[in-house]
Design an enzyme around this catalytic site. Sequence first.
Site, mmCIF file in Angstrom:
data_model
loop_
_atom_site.group_PDB
_atom_site.id
_atom_site.type_symbol
_atom_site.label_atom_id
_atom_site.label_comp_id
_atom_site.label_asym_id
_atom_site.label_seq_id
_atom_site.Cartn_x
_atom_site.Cartn_y
_atom_site.Cartn_z
ATOM 1 N N TYR A 20 0.841 -1.187 0.000
ATOM 2 C CA TYR A 20 0.000 0.000 0.000
ATOM 3 C C TYR A 20 0.878 1.240 0.000
ATOM 4 C CZ TYR A 20 -3.707 -3.271 1.469
ATOM 5 O OH TYR A 20 -4.587 -4.326 1.569
ATOM 6 N N PRO A 42 -16.283 -5.094 2.297
ATOM 7 C CA PRO A 42 -17.633 -5.540 2.672
ATOM 8 C C PRO A 42 -18.732 -4.615 2.158
ATOM 9 C CG PRO A 42 -16.587 -4.492 4.540
ATOM 10 C CD PRO A 42 -15.533 -4.591 3.477
ATOM 11 N N PHE A 48 -22.221 0.249 -2.029
ATOM 12 C CA PHE A 48 -23.347 0.292 -1.097
ATOM 13 C C PHE A 48 -23.395 1.601 -0.315
ATOM 14 C CE2 PHE A 48 -23.290 -4.354 -1.692
ATOM 15 C CZ PHE A 48 -24.628 -4.528 -2.014
ATOM 16 N N SER A 49 -22.371 2.421 -0.461
ATOM 17 C CA SER A 49 -22.385 3.742 0.157
ATOM 18 C C SER A 49 -22.943 4.794 -0.790
ATOM 19 C CB SER A 49 -20.970 4.151 0.574
ATOM 20 O OG SER A 49 -20.438 3.244 1.506
#
Length: 347
Positions: free
Chosen positions: A65, A213, A219-220
């Site tokens: 990252y 998830p 989903f936001s």
Amino acid sequence: MAASEEVKVPRIKLGSQGLEVSAQGLGCMGMSEAYGPPKPEPDMIKLIHHAICRGITHLDTADMYGPHTNEILIGKALKEGIRAKVELATKFAISFQDGKKFDVRGDPAYVRACCEASLKRLDVDCIDLYYQHRIDTSVPIEVTIGELKKLVEEGKIKYIGLSEASASTIRRAHAVHPITAVQLEWSLWTRDVEEEIIPTCRELGIGIVAYSPLGRGFFSSGPKLMENLAEGDFRKVCTYVQAENLEHNKKLYERATAIASRKGCTPSQLALAWVHHQGNDVCPIPGTTKIENLNQNIGALSVKLSAEDMAELESIASAGVKGERYGPEISTWQNSETPPLSTWKRT
């Protein structure tokens, strides 16, 4: 149910070797890369400290990252006595060649070098949970785990994890040294792991850590996700948000939104609550770079889903998301197998 400062994040046992973590973790990748430019370091340290104060103590990072900059950030955030309050997870195995091409390594020398480098960047003496991020298909898994076992014996890591491994690879690894956790993508619309990998983990007493998830933010934000992506956000090449798939996936989001409205929560809280309801051996690690979103994620722990709610959500999930979770240039080494130990030439 909206996020509330009163929600207490419970603790769960991850795996059967003694590791205990917050029932919800914090994925830290987006602070440094993948979802646009790196975020301001002081803001991210403030976010991490806020998460810990709210009871989210399971922090997830990786050497790739940044690369490397996320581990340095986490290390800075864990100063002044904070280290003892968290369960620190990081990963090795993926390296960049020519700036962007992926390479995966699991040979002993690389395993050890990566661990030493991560310890230095994190500025810690020991890593709580050390994952093989992807499986090197040229090195027998027994060889890689054998070196990780040595690192456990030396006190440099406490517990061993795998990510994106096949069921058979997990079994072979577990036979060398107990695997504490398997990290995989699991959400309301990413369900392929339920056929073999989840049952294998549960049979062997291995904890499950669910990344993405929230469907990588779908989903936001729903279909509007593409409108707000920053330059360099890798989701721009993910086909599940492309025009040819968006109409189908939009319908799934709208159905979830209707249920969320009825439950008095947001669609993202509903999706996260669905993961939490999969069992007390599952720890989702949603990532965020905003305190308000983190508070909302914690609020998902207060969303109670009945058997009827779960059945209704299952009917949505069964429709299946359309599109790929990564762009075509990135191989995920999903369900990776390794050669037999007998093929390994010791040097």
